[in-house]
Design an enzyme around this catalytic site. Structure first.
Site, PDB file in Angstrom:
ATOM      1  N   ARG A   1       0.850  -1.193   0.000  1.00  0.00           N
ATOM      2  CA  ARG A   1       0.000   0.000   0.000  1.00  0.00           C
ATOM      3  C   ARG A   1       0.876   1.229   0.000  1.00  0.00           C
ATOM      4  O   ARG A   1       1.908   1.260   0.671  1.00  0.00           O
ATOM      5  CB  ARG A   1      -0.937   0.044   1.210  1.00  0.00           C
TER       6      ARG A   1
ATOM      7  N   SER B   1      -8.400  -0.182  -0.124  1.00  0.00           N
ATOM      8  CA  SER B   1      -9.477  -0.206   0.865  1.00  0.00           C
ATOM      9  C   SER B   1      -9.815   1.198   1.360  1.00  0.00           C
ATOM     10  O   SER B   1     -10.226   2.041   0.597  1.00  0.00           O
ATOM     11  CB  SER B   1      -9.110  -1.138   2.021  1.00  0.00           C
TER      12      SER B   1
END
Length: 357
Positions: free
Chosen positions: A51, A147
């Protein structure tokens, strides 16, 4: 020449995207500390995968970082799963910046290494991807998503054959395989390689059909549910899972939604609930700062809404609804809408409006 500068120049030579090349060129012209920070180490792969902010270099999410991660994952699977090549990797993605390209690059890396890739051709929520890992008996699954991270980020989640997110020691073993890959020289198969299989709607429908099974007490009446999609891609599937016959009217306001994301949402809604979806185009200004964007004047808001409508129309064939009494609203309704909305006005005023339209 410093190691960081040499690494950046090699990265620049291999970088396929123009926006990333421009960013790299600026870094090479800027302060040495900024360049060193960007080219010291790489994004670390852990149980949550990768990420980071989308940007150039090994400390950001970009195509070279994704290709390196995909190659390391495939090498790990080939070394640890005897039938990995035949079982393949199933790949999904959300609507974040470059998610679709990252997903296709992952499929191309798989195919170049002799592993089947099963690629969703449109955005899907993360649970649809994870659930389908076991459903299609894949050796692993990859979901390109960040997310709940900030909008500027993207990420790379990995699921092994059980359909669950990776746990130790698999994360460190995969990370070690990634370390052995040169991000600037990963082989890519052609996008139409026969090892790349484009999935259809069957996998989404299979997931939706399985949803009622999670109710432990189906005899107990349902309860009201409030649902908020993360970055927009779960809403369509959630609506399709919870409804099968009601018509869905979705209001979209360009001040709070990028046109490309709105188009993805509309396309997905229409796919999972065909014939049941309409879009209400909303140009209302709202309080200053409500959507984190500067306020616009009336005509500018309608110009922005017209642009959004044109972008969405490229992917969505259902009806547009629109209301508003101004000249800009009437012109946009004539150009784009299939239904014109009016609220509690006297009959004579409605007649005047219809005549004007």
């Amino acid at each position: 020449m410093t190691d960081s500068r040499a690494a950046a120049e090699a990265w620049l030579a291999a970088e396929p995207d123009a926006d990333m090349r421009e960013e790299l060129a600026a870094l090479l012209q800027g302060p040495a500390d900024d360049l060193n920070a960007r080219f010291t180490g790489r994004l670390q792969f852990g149980t949550a995968g990768l990420r980071g902010a989308v940007g150039a270099g090994p400390q950001r999410m970009n195509r070279l970082v994704v290709q390196q991660a995909a190659a390391g994952l495939v090498d790990y699977l080939l070394a640890n799963v005897p039938s990995a090549a035949e079982q393949g990797v199933i790949i999904g993605y959300d609507a974040r910046r470059k998610s679709d390209v990252f997903a296709l690059d992952t499929a191309r890396v798989c195919a170049a290494r002799g592993v089947k890739a099963m690629l969703f051709p449109h955005v899907v929520p993360t649970p649809v991807l994870a659930w389908n890992v076991t459903e299609v008996n894949a050796a692993a699954g990859v979901m390109v998503t960040a997310s709940h991270n900030p909008p500027a980020d993207n990420g790379y989640k990995v699921y092994l054959g059980t359909g669950s997110q990776i746990v130790p020691p698999a994360d460190t073993d995969i990370s070690a395989c990634i370390d052995r890959v040169d991000p600037c020289s990963v082989l890519l198969a052609d996008a139409d390689d026969p090892l790349i299989v484009r999935l259809g709607d069957a996998e989404v429908e299979a997931y939706l059909a399985s949803v009622p099974a999670v109710r432990l007490r189906p005899d107990v009446p349902g309860v009201p549910v409030a649902y908020t999609a993360m970055h927009g891609v779960g809403g369509a599937t959630a609506l399709a899972a919870l409804t099968r016959s009601i018509r869905i009217i979705v209001a979209i306001n360009p001040a709070g939604l990028a046109p490309e994301l709105a188009a993805h949402q509309a396309e997905t809604l229409e796919r999972v609930a065909p014939g049941r979806v309409a879009i209400n185009l909303v140009a209302g200004g709202g309080p200053e700062g409500r959507y984190g964007t500067p306020p616009l004047g009336h005509d500018d808001r309608y110009a922005q809404l017209a642009h959004l409508a044109r972008v969405v129309r490229e992917r969505f064939t259902g009806p547009f609804y629109l209301g508003g009494a101004s000249e800009a609203a009437l012109a946009l309704a004539v150009d784009q809408a299939q239904a014109y909305l009016m609220w509690g006005e006297p009959p004579e005023r409605i007649a005047e409006r219809i005549a004007a339209m």
